[in-house]
Write a protein that holds these residues in place. Sequence first.
Motif, PDB file in Angstrom:
ATOM      1  N   CYS A 103       0.686  -1.175   0.012  1.00  0.00           N
ATOM      2  CA  CYS A 103       0.021   0.083   0.113  1.00  0.00           C
ATOM      3  C   CYS A 103       0.845   1.264   0.144  1.00  0.00           C
ATOM      4  O   CYS A 103       1.889   1.410   0.702  1.00  0.00           O
ATOM      5  N   ARG A 105       1.424   5.594  -0.696  1.00  0.00           N
ATOM      6  CA  ARG A 105       0.764   6.848  -0.582  1.00  0.00           C
ATOM      7  C   ARG A 105       1.460   8.103  -1.625  1.00  0.00           C
ATOM      8  O   ARG A 105       2.679   8.249  -1.173  1.00  0.00           O
ATOM      9  N   ARG A 110      -4.019   7.036  -1.878  1.00  0.00           N
ATOM     10  CA  ARG A 110      -3.444   5.569  -1.472  1.00  0.00           C
ATOM     11  C   ARG A 110      -3.780   4.841  -2.835  1.00  0.00           C
ATOM     12  O   ARG A 110      -4.920   4.876  -3.341  1.00  0.00           O
ATOM     13  N   THR A 112      -2.787   0.525  -4.183  1.00  0.00           N
ATOM     14  CA  THR A 112      -2.033  -0.741  -4.070  1.00  0.00           C
ATOM     15  C   THR A 112      -1.184  -1.056  -5.290  1.00  0.00           C
ATOM     16  O   THR A 112      -1.788  -0.758  -6.218  1.00  0.00           O
ATOM     17  N   GLU A 131      -2.392  -5.061   0.606  1.00  0.00           N
ATOM     18  CA  GLU A 131      -3.426  -4.164  -0.039  1.00  0.00           C
ATOM     19  C   GLU A 131      -3.658  -3.046   0.827  1.00  0.00           C
ATOM     20  O   GLU A 131      -3.682  -3.183   1.911  1.00  0.00           O
ATOM     21  N   CYS A 132      -4.126  -2.144   0.242  1.00  0.00           N
ATOM     22  CA  CYS A 132      -4.671  -0.858   0.913  1.00  0.00           C
ATOM     23  C   CYS A 132      -6.043  -0.945   1.594  1.00  0.00           C
ATOM     24  O   CYS A 132      -6.759  -1.894   0.964  1.00  0.00           O
TER      25      CYS A 132
END
Length: 132
Positions: A103, A105, A110, A112, A131-132
């Motif tokens: 994940c 940013r 954000r 993945t 994963e986000c």
Amino acid sequence: MIIAKLMSRFAALAGGAIILASCTVVVEEGPNRPRPPRPDRPQMCTMEYNPVCARRGGEQRTFGNACSARAQGFRIVRPGTCRPQSSRPERPQICTREYRPVCARRGGQRRTFGNACTARAAGFRVVRPGEC
């Protein structure tokens, strides 16, 4: 006899001093006055470690001291070591296709990515694995 030799040497030295004292130095004034030759760069430098950042053309380098930089034809920019041109780490250009999701940013966004390398290549900062 020794005293006589010393006295004759002293007399010779004193006579030379009188001759030298009577010399006249002429200083030329004006814009066309010849200047004494001066070396552009130092000929010998100490091994003192006092780092400086110096530049010549587009090249920027760190030297152990200012004398070493001038001897190589560089101009001192600042004391200390040279800083990288960019404060951001270089983005990788080639990444593997290994699947290890992260994940990441950038700003308020954000996203993945398949792996950390592809996230950094896209300009994102990895926040956590998975994963986000």
